[in-house]
Design an enzyme around this catalytic site. Sequence first.
Site, PDB file in Angstrom:
ATOM      1  N   HIS A 156       1.933  -5.010 -50.754  1.00 13.30           N
ATOM      2  CA  HIS A 156       2.070  -5.795 -51.988  1.00 13.30           C
ATOM      3  C   HIS A 156       2.819  -5.026 -53.066  1.00 13.30           C
ATOM      4  CE1 HIS A 156      -0.921  -8.639 -50.337  1.00 13.30           C
ATOM      5  NE2 HIS A 156      -1.586  -7.554 -49.973  1.00 13.30           N
ATOM      6  N   SER A 277      29.070   2.234 -64.034  1.00 14.62           N
ATOM      7  CA  SER A 277      29.185   1.071 -64.905  1.00 14.62           C
ATOM      8  C   SER A 277      30.427   1.215 -65.770  1.00 14.62           C
ATOM      9  CB  SER A 277      27.945   0.956 -65.804  1.00 14.62           C
ATOM     10  OG  SER A 277      28.170   0.052 -66.873  1.00 14.62           O
ATOM     11  N   LYS A 283      24.980   5.221 -65.725  1.00 14.51           N
ATOM     12  CA  LYS A 283      24.523   4.429 -64.575  1.00 14.51           C
ATOM     13  C   LYS A 283      25.006   4.980 -63.236  1.00 14.51           C
ATOM     14  CE  LYS A 283      22.566   1.105 -64.505  1.00 14.51           C
ATOM     15  NZ  LYS A 283      23.106  -0.252 -64.629  1.00 14.51           N
ATOM     16  N   GLU A 290      22.819  -3.335 -52.498  1.00 11.90           N
ATOM     17  CA  GLU A 290      22.769  -4.655 -53.112  1.00 11.90           C
ATOM     18  C   GLU A 290      23.703  -5.627 -52.397  1.00 11.90           C
ATOM     19  OE1 GLU A 290      23.663  -3.951 -57.206  1.00 11.90           O
ATOM     20  OE2 GLU A 290      21.762  -2.913 -57.602  1.00 11.90           O
TER      21      GLU A 290
END
Length: 470
Positions: A156, A277, A283, A290
């Site tokens: 979970h 970024s 970043k 992704e």
Amino acid sequence: MAKLWGGRFSKNTNELVDAFNASIDFDKRLYHEDIRGSIAHAGMLAKCGIIPAEDGEKIIAGLKDILADIEAGNFHFDVALEDIHMNVEARLTERIGSAGARLHTARSRNDQVALDMHMYMKREVAEIAELLLKFEEALLTVAKKHEKTLMPGYTHLQRAQPITFAHHMLAYFNMLQRDFRRLLGVWEGADMMPLGAGAIAGTTFPIDRFMVAEELNFGTVYPNSMDAVSDRDYIIEFLSFASTLMMHMSRLSEEICLWSSTEFGFVELDDAFATGSSMMPQKKNPDISELVRGKTGRVYGHLMAMLTTAKGLPLTYNKDLQEDKEGFFDAIDTVKFTLAVYRDMILTMTVNVDKMAQAVSKDFSNATDLADYLVRKGLPFRQAHEVVGKCVAYAIHQGKFLPEISLEEYKQFSDLFESDLLVALKPERCVEARKSYGGPAFSENEKQFAIGDKVLAVQQAKLEELQSKL
């Protein structure tokens, strides 16, 4: 350029219809299989006396020249000729004359494209099997390196029990073993030779389908001509395999995204496999993970599209089946990219051992082991579960973790607690105690590594067998 369909039609095809009907923009990647299949077909026609032997030789020589031209980038694909089959045949006839027009004797584009797709599938299965094997090797390599690297295991997305990073990597290794098995099933489905089925009902010429199958290294021949030209089960099986594999890769991608975040900090990706970024200079984004996570949905879509295309088709060939290629090709490219890039990304990834160890020592994932401790002292598990639950609630209230509570405090909840409970709470002890087969114990990892090495050896032998049949 619009064209006439033999002598049946009195008008040229509308240019929009020509453009909509054409498949050459994507099926030109079948050129190698189309030419190789045509060479085998021509040889069979000549040997069976269906075309003159001299014509057979001219056809084969001409096809080899065309293959060389395509591979050298010296071949113009004409959209007006629709597909790879007509482009090759038209160029062949242009070069060698009437002999080239004999090539299509005793076959249809229906069984010709089916042959091309079966051959292409087998070649891609072998290439994907090699990539899959290499990624499995990478996972096993990383697992062996982190045999005793402790980390929290989750259910979970909540910390559940201490495990090792090796155990986590081995979980994906096992998933990919099953994917390899499924991929072998795809090969089996594609290893049937459809050529000779004609458009629907075979041919009146005395062809030898088994000779062609042997020449092209097929294990068997379709026994029913209608099934041969309409079957796309092998493509559906591949897309099903690809969807399952990508689901596994997407799950791993999600974990990489989580683990590489500041909140987790469990891993750091090599700079070569991350992006920055355009606005925020600090970043470091896990874009590959992704993208893999995102492209998984696209592969699912190709499976559903193929199932939907096939579900309403009467036997045998229908133009709808032209839709079997674009999604199939895209799924192949996606799978191959994913496996190739993930192998290198995993091998170059830095595992933050200290951060993982710190995480596993600052949580309540050893609570189950404390319950097991009471069970070994004679308390039924359900009662032990309740006692430890109260201990956890007490610790949270006190702002402590379980190892930080004194023996006197534990005695408030059960007289069975003794000084040895602190040993049971150590994360490394929690892991090593789980020696049941398939568990995370260090000793079990060693056994799983040995099994993994054997699995890879068997897969390597199978891969070499497939490659020998191409």
